[in-house]
Every structure is written in structure tokens, then in C-alpha cells.
Design an enzyme around this catalytic site. Structure first.
Site, short mmCIF file in Angstrom:
data_model
loop_
_atom_site.label_atom_id
_atom_site.label_comp_id
_atom_site.label_asym_id
_atom_site.label_seq_id
_atom_site.Cartn_x
_atom_site.Cartn_y
_atom_site.Cartn_z
N SER A 1 0.83 -1.20 0.00
CA SER A 1 0.00 0.00 0.00
C SER A 1 0.87 1.26 0.00
CB SER A 1 -0.98 -0.06 1.18
OG SER A 1 -2.00 0.89 1.03
N HIS B 1 -4.73 -1.63 -4.03
CA HIS B 1 -6.09 -2.04 -3.62
C HIS B 1 -7.09 -1.79 -4.75
CE1 HIS B 1 -4.14 -2.32 0.20
NE2 HIS B 1 -4.03 -1.02 0.36
#
Length: 246
Positions: A134, A170
Site C-alpha cells: 500500500s 487495492h
């Protein structure tokens, strides 16, 4: 032992729940170690939790995951002050740097205050595998889409720039990320973007994307390019990694 050339593994995964522990290293972390080429000794992992404010509970879980995996883990903490006398030496002595997710905007600001941006570039050039999830993926690129500034997704465009692309993380679990990334490529904010579903990682040698890998079957990676003023997306089928032990 270091990778034969500058190497990044940028991911939207790497962790899973364990049966006896709260956290285990999943296949992507093990693949980062494999990319480093280390053998004949325990791999050295430098864990960087800046993006979540060096949360102690997470650092403890990462240390337990490393123990289970058979890795030596050193945390690099910057709150309330650096915990290491020689940050550059610690980074360069690692096989893999694993950067936790959280706020990429805060990560970048704190790294720059402490000169860690320069140190990470030296490590990359020296063959230390730079990796993370991330925010720990976004930081190596020109930037990408982030919720660092609030619930509404916004672009970050001043990341380290080791890789000359935008990065989308994501991609399958946060519905707003794909349309925003398409807009950012269409308007020229990023010349090209490389994106990952949860559980997927992208391997770079130098600045060249060489492979997509996944720890979850059926997930995808994507390259978004600008053609005729519009964003065009191409899906890349990742190679399924072996199941991680533990």
C-alpha cells in the site's frame, strides 16, 4: 548478498492471519526475500512502519511473523526519534526493506526530514530489495491514489520517483481508485500507471516491470496508458506464488 540490479517489489499484500499468531508473512514477503538472492544464512529484513506512526503493536506482530518465517527483523522507527544510530548502515545491511501501509503523505514528509529518501535511493542502487504494501508500494513511484488526506481519494505526486510511473493499490477492493487513476493518466498527471489487486505484487528490475506475481488466485495487475487523450487499461495475469509456510 544483494539483488543483481536495483529491485522493487511493489504490492497490495504480503500479510495474512496466522493460526497461532495475529500476523504471518504471506508469499509476497517470501518472494521479496527470494529476489534478494540471500542463501546460507537467515535473511535480514528491515521493517519500516512510518506510515502508521511506528505503531508498537504492529511492530511486535511483524517481529513475531519474522520469527515464524526464520528471518531476522530490525525495525527502523522515526517516532519520537530515530531508534538507530546509523540508519544508512542498517538499511544498506538489509536484504529486504519492507515498508508498512498507512499514510504515504506522512511517510514521505517524515522520511525527508530524516534524510531517508536519499538513503533509500542508495539502497536501491546497491541491490537491497525495496518492498512493501500500500503506502509501502506507492512510495517508490512518482505517486498514486491515496486516502492520506481524508476519506475522499486524492493524488499524491511527490513520492520518491525511483519508478517513473503512477501506482494504484487495492485496485479491486476500493472502488474509487480505478476511476481516479484513469483520470490521472488521461490528464497526463502520470505518463503510465501500474496497479495491483489485493494480494498482487509487481517486480521491477531497474525501472522495468518484469513480472506480476500473486499470493491469491484469480487476482490481477494492470497497466494504464494514455491513448488519444483517454486512459486505456491492460490486464496482466500474475504468476501464482507458492503457498507461504506457517
Amino acid at each position: 548478498m544483494t539483488a543483481p540490479e536495483p529491485t522493487v517489489l511493489a504490492t497490495s499484500g504480503g500479510h495474512r492471519m496466522g493460526r497461532r499468531t495475529r500476523l504471518l508473512f504471506d508469499s509476497l514477503v517470501h518472494h521479496a526475500v527470494e529476489l534478494s538472492g540471500v542463501h546460507g544464512r537467515r535473511p535480514r529484513i528491515l521493517y519500516v512502519g512510518t506510515a502508521i506512526g511506528d505503531a508498537e503493536a504492529t511492530a511486535a506482530r511483524m517481529a513475531e511473523a519474522a520469527r515464524v518465517a526464520g528471518f531476522d527483523l530490525t525495525p527502523l522507527q522515526l517516532f519520537p526519534m530515530p531508534n538507530l544510530d546509523d540508519m544508512e548502515g542498517a538499511v544498506l545491511d538489509s536484504d529486504v526493506v519492507w515498508v508498512m501501509g498507512g499514510s504515504v503523505a506522512n511517510l514521505l514528509a517524515v522520511w525527508r526530514v530524516h534524510g531517508l529518501e536519499r538513503i533509500m535511493r542508495r539502497a536501491w542502487e546497491a541491490g537491497v530489495v525495496l518492498s512493501g504494501v500500500s503506502a509501502g508500494s506507492l512510495c517508490w513511484f512518482q505517486g498514486g491514489t491515496t486516502d492520506s488526506y481524508g476519506p475522499e481519494l486524492r493524488p499524491v505526486t511527490d513520492a520518491l520517483g525511483l519508478l517513473p510511473y503512477g501506482n494504484g493499490v487495492h485496485y479491486d477492493s476500493d472502488a474509487g481508485r480505478r476511476p481516479l487513476m484513469h483520470r490521472l493518466v488521461a490528464d497526463g498527471t502520470f505518463p503510465e500507471a501500474h496497479c495491483t489487486d489485493d494480494g498482487v505484487g509487481l517486480v521491477y528490475r531497474g525501472t522495468r516491470l518484469v513480472e506480476a506475481v500473486t499470493e491469491i488466485p484469480g487476482k490481477g495487475a494492470y497497466v494504464v496508458r494514455r491513448e488519444g487523450g483517454e486512459a486505456v487499461e491492460e490486464r496482466i495475469e500474475p504468476r501464482l506464488l507458492p503457498t507461504a509456510p506457517g
